[in-house]
Motif scaffolding. Structure first.
Motif, PDB file in Angstrom:
ATOM      1  N   VAL A   3       0.941  -1.023   0.145  1.00 37.10           N
ATOM      2  CA  VAL A   3      -0.193  -0.099  -0.091  1.00 37.10           C
ATOM      3  C   VAL A   3       0.902   1.300   0.070  1.00 37.10           C
ATOM      4  O   VAL A   3       1.657   1.498   0.828  1.00 37.10           O
ATOM      5  N   ILE A   4       0.769   2.005  -1.205  1.00 38.48           N
ATOM      6  CA  ILE A   4       1.484   3.291  -1.080  1.00 38.48           C
ATOM      7  C   ILE A   4       0.804   4.454  -0.612  1.00 38.48           C
ATOM      8  O   ILE A   4      -0.241   4.821  -1.285  1.00 38.48           O
ATOM      9  N   LEU A   5       1.013   5.155   0.299  1.00 39.48           N
ATOM     10  CA  LEU A   5       0.291   6.131   0.668  1.00 39.48           C
ATOM     11  C   LEU A   5       1.053   7.633   0.182  1.00 39.48           C
ATOM     12  O   LEU A   5       2.062   7.625   0.772  1.00 39.48           O
ATOM     13  N   THR A   6       0.421   8.220  -0.613  1.00 37.76           N
ATOM     14  CA  THR A   6       1.275   9.290  -1.360  1.00 37.76           C
ATOM     15  C   THR A   6       0.156  10.562  -1.506  1.00 37.76           C
ATOM     16  O   THR A   6      -0.785  10.644  -0.576  1.00 37.76           O
ATOM     17  N   GLY A   7       0.633  11.435  -2.255  1.00 34.23           N
ATOM     18  CA  GLY A   7      -0.294  12.733  -2.137  1.00 34.23           C
ATOM     19  C   GLY A   7       0.252  13.661  -3.385  1.00 34.23           C
ATOM     20  O   GLY A   7       0.708  12.841  -4.534  1.00 34.23           O
ATOM     21  N   GLY A  28      -1.562  -7.638   7.471  1.00 31.94           N
ATOM     22  CA  GLY A  28      -0.984  -8.309   6.219  1.00 31.94           C
ATOM     23  C   GLY A  28      -0.645  -7.330   5.064  1.00 31.94           C
ATOM     24  O   GLY A  28      -0.112  -8.005   4.168  1.00 31.94           O
ATOM     25  N   LYS A  29      -0.645  -6.111   5.039  1.00 31.04           N
ATOM     26  CA  LYS A  29      -0.290  -5.237   4.289  1.00 31.04           C
ATOM     27  C   LYS A  29       1.045  -4.579   4.436  1.00 31.04           C
ATOM     28  O   LYS A  29       1.125  -4.369   5.618  1.00 31.04           O
ATOM     29  N   LYS A  30       1.934  -4.201   3.573  1.00 29.86           N
ATOM     30  CA  LYS A  30       3.211  -3.644   3.908  1.00 29.86           C
ATOM     31  C   LYS A  30       2.770  -2.195   3.294  1.00 29.86           C
ATOM     32  O   LYS A  30       2.394  -1.931   2.020  1.00 29.86           O
ATOM     33  N   TYR A  31       3.180  -1.168   4.181  1.00 26.69           N
ATOM     34  CA  TYR A  31       2.834   0.175   3.767  1.00 26.69           C
ATOM     35  C   TYR A  31       4.175   0.902   3.665  1.00 26.69           C
ATOM     36  O   TYR A  31       5.162   0.828   4.221  1.00 26.69           O
ATOM     37  N   HIS A  32       3.944   1.703   2.470  1.00 28.69           N
ATOM     38  CA  HIS A  32       4.974   2.730   1.930  1.00 28.69           C
ATOM     39  C   HIS A  32       4.703   3.959   1.955  1.00 28.69           C
ATOM     40  O   HIS A  32       3.572   4.469   1.588  1.00 28.69           O
ATOM     41  N   ILE A  33       5.313   5.171   2.515  1.00 30.95           N
ATOM     42  CA  ILE A  33       4.925   6.211   2.790  1.00 30.95           C
ATOM     43  C   ILE A  33       5.736   7.266   1.652  1.00 30.95           C
ATOM     44  O   ILE A  33       6.888   7.302   1.888  1.00 30.95           O
ATOM     45  N   GLU A  34       5.150   7.881   0.907  1.00 27.48           N
ATOM     46  CA  GLU A  34       5.769   8.936   0.184  1.00 27.48           C
ATOM     47  C   GLU A  34       5.469  10.430   0.713  1.00 27.48           C
ATOM     48  O   GLU A  34       4.614  10.834   0.430  1.00 27.48           O
ATOM     49  N   THR A  35       6.637  10.823   1.271  1.00 29.30           N
ATOM     50  CA  THR A  35       6.588  12.065   1.976  1.00 29.30           C
ATOM     51  C   THR A  35       7.563  13.237   1.429  1.00 29.30           C
ATOM     52  O   THR A  35       8.788  12.532   1.124  1.00 29.30           O
ATOM     53  N   ASN A  36       7.166  14.322   1.689  1.00 33.79           N
ATOM     54  CA  ASN A  36       8.309  15.452   1.484  1.00 33.79           C
ATOM     55  C   ASN A  36       9.296  15.794   2.523  1.00 33.79           C
ATOM     56  O   ASN A  36      10.150  16.498   2.261  1.00 33.79           O
ATOM     57  N   GLY A  37       9.212  15.128   3.747  1.00 36.43           N
ATOM     58  CA  GLY A  37      10.094  15.318   4.448  1.00 36.43           C
ATOM     59  C   GLY A  37       9.963  16.411   5.534  1.00 36.43           C
ATOM     60  O   GLY A  37      10.969  16.947   5.950  1.00 36.43           O
ATOM     61  N   THR A  38       8.867  17.142   5.701  1.00 34.42           N
ATOM     62  CA  THR A  38       8.763  18.605   6.048  1.00 34.42           C
ATOM     63  C   THR A  38       7.855  18.434   7.465  1.00 34.42           C
ATOM     64  O   THR A  38       7.860  19.365   8.271  1.00 34.42           O
TER      65      THR A  38
END
Length: 229
Positions: A69-73, A88-98
């Motif tokens: 699961v890609i949590l992005t924006g 059971g899901k692998k989570y990935h976070i796409e963040t701008n790091g602020t």
């Protein structure tokens, strides 16, 4: 509440899990306005969007056959990501790091939208693969020093930088030294939404020679700038 711009299944195109079968949950709203952003449609208030509860978001995730699961924006850390975990899901976070996820948030964006959430539970989010993508000079943004030090001090994931030419690698080297980020954690991708923009072997050679990882943009190579890819 969670405002979702789009949700779709595809492959992860970038970073340390490129090619992985994934469900993308793209959140609406962002606290930045990067010059070359390819998802500007997520920046601002959209009255046509529906607000979902945490349980509703979890139900949509649970229905997907994708293991990732890609949590992005937009910027996903505006939302309480620790509340939408499905076992059971692998989570990935796409963040701008602020935004520091373990701090509470109460922020009003340029369009007047207010976001408030409690601090995320570190015991939950440390299991996520965090893809921290700081936006630098070529995006017309400045780094958030406090947030950068926070993410650099964790072992949750990687840093992904986007460059327009090989000369910008020097800026990444400066940042990596300032925040003591090992080169093994850094992935560098090429800015652009066309296949041609991604086919720059001389730049990739320089990335590798300087000890960094290359992050492809597989979705761009395969589908160009098409939405929900």
């Amino acid at each position: 509440m969670y405002y979702i711009s789009e949700i779709f299944q595809s492959i992860q195109g970038e970073g340390n899990c490129a090619g992985a079968n994934s469900l993308f949950v793209r959140f609406q709203h962002c606290n930045l306005s990067c010059s070359w952003c390819d998802t500007k449609f997520t920046w601002h208030k959209n009255d046509k969007l529906q607000a979902f509860t945490a349980d509703e978001v979890k139900a949509m995730i649970a229905q997907s056959t994708a293991p990732n699961v890609i949590l992005t924006g937009g910027e996903p850390t505006l939302y309480a990501l620790d509340k939408i975990v499905v076992e059971g899901k692998k989570y990935h976070i796409e963040t701008n790091g602020t935004i520091i996820p373990t701090n509470p948030v109460d922020i009003t964006l340029k369009d007047g939208s207010r976001f408030a959430r409690e601090a995320m539970d570190e015991a939950v989010i440390e299991k996520f693969n965090w893809v921290v993508s700081p936006k630098m000079n070529n995006a017309g943004q400045e780094l958030n020093d406090k947030a950068m030090r926070f993410f650099a001090g964790k072992r949750w994931g990687i840093f992904k930088f986007i460059i327009q030419n090989k000369n910008e690698i020097a800026e990444i080297t400066t940042v990596s030294k300032k925040y003591t980020i090992d080169k093994s954690r850094i992935y560098i991708g090429l800015e652009g939404c066309t296949s041609q923009s991604q086919l720059q072997p001389d730049v990739v050679d320089e990335i590798v020679q300087q000890g960094y990882n290359f992050s492809p943009r597989l979705h761009v190579l395969l589908w160009g700038n098409k939405r929900e890819r």
